[in-house]
Design a protein around this motif. Sequence first.
Motif, PDB file in Angstrom:
ATOM      1  N   GLY A   1     -12.211  37.599 -33.487  1.00  0.00           N
ATOM      2  CA  GLY A   1     -11.272  37.484 -34.584  1.00  0.00           C
ATOM      3  C   GLY A   1      -9.813  37.443 -34.197  1.00  0.00           C
ATOM      4  N   VAL A   2      -9.488  36.749 -33.106  1.00  0.00           N
ATOM      5  CA  VAL A   2      -8.077  36.578 -32.731  1.00  0.00           C
ATOM      6  C   VAL A   2      -7.432  35.527 -33.642  1.00  0.00           C
ATOM      7  CG1 VAL A   2      -8.430  37.261 -30.336  1.00  0.00           C
ATOM      8  CG2 VAL A   2      -8.710  34.863 -30.986  1.00  0.00           C
ATOM      9  N   ASP A   3      -6.107  35.481 -33.620  1.00  0.00           N
ATOM     10  CA  ASP A   3      -5.383  34.527 -34.448  1.00  0.00           C
ATOM     11  C   ASP A   3      -5.269  33.154 -33.793  1.00  0.00           C
ATOM     12  OD1 ASP A   3      -4.257  36.260 -36.784  1.00  0.00           O
ATOM     13  OD2 ASP A   3      -3.892  37.435 -34.973  1.00  0.00           O
ATOM     14  N   GLY A   4      -5.354  33.136 -32.484  1.00  0.00           N
ATOM     15  CA  GLY A   4      -5.272  31.871 -31.768  1.00  0.00           C
ATOM     16  C   GLY A   4      -5.851  32.018 -30.377  1.00  0.00           C
ATOM     17  N   ILE A   5      -6.321  30.908 -29.821  1.00  0.00           N
ATOM     18  CA  ILE A   5      -6.840  30.891 -28.451  1.00  0.00           C
ATOM     19  C   ILE A   5      -6.002  29.897 -27.652  1.00  0.00           C
ATOM     20  CG2 ILE A   5      -8.803  30.366 -26.958  1.00  0.00           C
ATOM     21  CD1 ILE A   5     -10.642  31.076 -29.341  1.00  0.00           C
ATOM     22  N   ALA A   6      -5.268  30.416 -26.681  1.00  0.00           N
ATOM     23  CA  ALA A   6      -4.501  29.551 -25.778  1.00  0.00           C
ATOM     24  C   ALA A   6      -5.422  29.061 -24.666  1.00  0.00           C
ATOM     25  CB  ALA A   6      -3.323  30.310 -25.191  1.00  0.00           C
ATOM     26  N   VAL A   7      -5.214  27.833 -24.236  1.00  0.00           N
ATOM     27  CA  VAL A   7      -6.020  27.264 -23.149  1.00  0.00           C
ATOM     28  C   VAL A   7      -5.068  26.698 -22.106  1.00  0.00           C
ATOM     29  CG1 VAL A   7      -7.797  25.601 -22.510  1.00  0.00           C
ATOM     30  CG2 VAL A   7      -7.915  26.751 -24.728  1.00  0.00           C
ATOM     31  N   ILE A   8      -4.911  27.448 -21.021  1.00  0.00           N
ATOM     32  CA  ILE A   8      -4.053  27.001 -19.929  1.00  0.00           C
ATOM     33  C   ILE A   8      -4.679  25.767 -19.282  1.00  0.00           C
ATOM     34  CG2 ILE A   8      -5.096  28.375 -18.070  1.00  0.00           C
ATOM     35  CD1 ILE A   8      -2.218  29.116 -17.206  1.00  0.00           C
ATOM     36  N   THR A   9      -3.850  24.867 -18.785  1.00  0.00           N
ATOM     37  CA  THR A   9      -4.392  23.695 -18.107  1.00  0.00           C
ATOM     38  C   THR A   9      -5.263  24.131 -16.930  1.00  0.00           C
ATOM     39  OG1 THR A   9      -2.309  23.588 -16.888  1.00  0.00           O
ATOM     40  CG2 THR A   9      -2.584  22.046 -18.703  1.00  0.00           C
ATOM     41  N   PRO A  10      -6.355  23.410 -16.648  1.00  0.00           N
ATOM     42  CA  PRO A  10      -7.192  23.763 -15.511  1.00  0.00           C
ATOM     43  C   PRO A  10      -6.363  23.857 -14.222  1.00  0.00           C
ATOM     44  CG  PRO A  10      -8.269  22.097 -16.841  1.00  0.00           C
ATOM     45  CD  PRO A  10      -6.875  22.241 -17.381  1.00  0.00           C
ATOM     46  N   PHE A  11      -6.723  24.791 -13.384  1.00  0.00           N
ATOM     47  CA  PHE A  11      -6.047  24.933 -12.101  1.00  0.00           C
ATOM     48  C   PHE A  11      -7.049  24.681 -10.986  1.00  0.00           C
ATOM     49  CE2 PHE A  11      -7.036  28.852 -14.267  1.00  0.00           C
ATOM     50  CZ  PHE A  11      -7.789  29.599 -13.382  1.00  0.00           C
ATOM     51  N   PHE A  12      -6.562  24.323  -9.819  1.00  0.00           N
ATOM     52  CA  PHE A  12      -7.339  23.949  -8.631  1.00  0.00           C
ATOM     53  C   PHE A  12      -7.962  22.558  -8.772  1.00  0.00           C
ATOM     54  CE2 PHE A  12     -10.731  23.869  -5.466  1.00  0.00           C
ATOM     55  CZ  PHE A  12     -10.038  24.323  -4.353  1.00  0.00           C
ATOM     56  N   ILE A  13      -8.509  22.236  -9.958  1.00  0.00           N
ATOM     57  CA  ILE A  13      -9.085  20.915 -10.184  1.00  0.00           C
ATOM     58  C   ILE A  13      -7.974  19.968 -10.637  1.00  0.00           C
ATOM     59  CG2 ILE A  13     -10.695  19.563 -11.584  1.00  0.00           C
ATOM     60  CD1 ILE A  13     -12.360  22.158 -11.894  1.00  0.00           C
ATOM     61  N   ALA A  14      -7.718  18.919  -9.861  1.00  0.00           N
ATOM     62  CA  ALA A  14      -6.698  17.935 -10.257  1.00  0.00           C
ATOM     63  C   ALA A  14      -7.228  17.098 -11.416  1.00  0.00           C
ATOM     64  CB  ALA A  14      -6.343  17.041  -9.075  1.00  0.00           C
ATOM     65  N   CYS A  15      -6.454  17.038 -12.515  1.00  0.00           N
ATOM     66  CA  CYS A  15      -6.922  16.367 -13.722  1.00  0.00           C
ATOM     67  C   CYS A  15      -6.078  15.148 -14.070  1.00  0.00           C
ATOM     68  CB  CYS A  15      -6.879  17.329 -14.913  1.00  0.00           C
ATOM     69  SG  CYS A  15      -7.967  18.754 -14.768  1.00  0.00           S
ATOM     70  N   THR A  16      -6.733  14.105 -14.554  1.00  0.00           N
ATOM     71  CA  THR A  16      -6.023  13.000 -15.183  1.00  0.00           C
ATOM     72  C   THR A  16      -5.664  13.418 -16.607  1.00  0.00           C
ATOM     73  OG1 THR A  16      -8.064  12.047 -16.057  1.00  0.00           O
ATOM     74  CG2 THR A  16      -7.365  11.330 -13.850  1.00  0.00           C
ATOM     75  N   GLN A  17      -4.804  12.637 -17.268  1.00  0.00           N
ATOM     76  CA  GLN A  17      -4.496  12.941 -18.667  1.00  0.00           C
ATOM     77  C   GLN A  17      -5.748  12.815 -19.536  1.00  0.00           C
ATOM     78  OE1 GLN A  17      -1.296  14.147 -19.823  1.00  0.00           O
ATOM     79  NE2 GLN A  17      -1.373  14.422 -17.592  1.00  0.00           N
ATOM     80  N   ASP A  18      -6.608  11.855 -19.213  1.00  0.00           N
ATOM     81  CA  ASP A  18      -7.875  11.724 -19.940  1.00  0.00           C
ATOM     82  C   ASP A  18      -8.738  12.973 -19.740  1.00  0.00           C
ATOM     83  OD1 ASP A  18     -10.098  10.149 -21.287  1.00  0.00           O
ATOM     84  OD2 ASP A  18     -11.006  10.537 -19.326  1.00  0.00           O
ATOM     85  N   GLY A  19      -8.756  13.482 -18.519  1.00  0.00           N
ATOM     86  CA  GLY A  19      -9.528  14.691 -18.256  1.00  0.00           C
ATOM     87  C   GLY A  19      -9.011  15.881 -19.044  1.00  0.00           C
TER      88      GLY A  19
END
Length: 294
Positions: A97-115
């Motif tokens: 029951g939190v008010d929001g869930i933050a999602v930090i960008t993945p780390f260690f795995i290099a991501c494309t913008q699509d990813g």
Amino acid sequence: MTDKRQAFVALVTCFNDDETINYAATRVQVRRQVAAGNNIMCAGTNGDFSALTFEEKVRLCGEVVDEVAGRARVIVNAGMPATFETVKLAREFDRLGVDGIAVITPFFIACTQDGLERHFTTVADAVETPIYLYDIPARTQNHIEPETARRLAAHGNIAGIKDSGGAQDTLEAYMEVGRSVAGFDVYSGPDQLVHWALTNGAKGCISGLGNVMPDVLARIVSCVNAGDEEGAARAQETYAAFRADLYKLGYPPALVKRALYLRDPSVGLSRQPALLPDPEQDRAIEAILSRYGL
């Protein structure tokens, strides 16, 4: 939802001498922030999230939500390198029951913008709690481009972004997305930009430094909400000067924790391999704390 600007503190996680979590001491820090008028971000960068286990994050979030008891908003960070674990964590936080869930960008795995787009969309699809993107490229080496943020903002369960990149032009670009997409709020991470961001369209800020200066952070926001620009500017000047003095000594989250520890040892040390006690550095931190009347 209120139209007033809001301050969140990226709460420290308190540890015992054996590096287990001290939940009672963490609850004390929650009460301190709520008393100052701040909201809580749990398990963020300043909360040693990358050093916590899955089970610890879930329990920590539950303890924070219980202690807050509806008196403030709680956002928790669920971001992990893989989408699979991020979804598992987000579902646990959704249940709490939190008010929001933050999602930090993945780390260690290099991501494309699509990813990145696939990652955030998958998490947002998996829960009912609003999702906040969390961009901190200096730590993760992945960056959410403003146009990617714009596409993600169209998702019905993505409610905003926390920008901790430190680049004012990127923050401006995110705020332009916020102005053009209803229901997409921007939260500023850099402590030196709190006042500027709040007066230029940010919904609020999420600050690590607020662990040490909760009242000054709250004053910036309350002054902005009251239309007292002079008061907000004075508080920001103090906040930014303290930030510059403290952070020039090393890694910011560890220094925030150490500064807090020197005034309240119950918060404990950071989990290793973060900052070890250093008498010379402690003297420098003490001098800074004294200079600001802390």
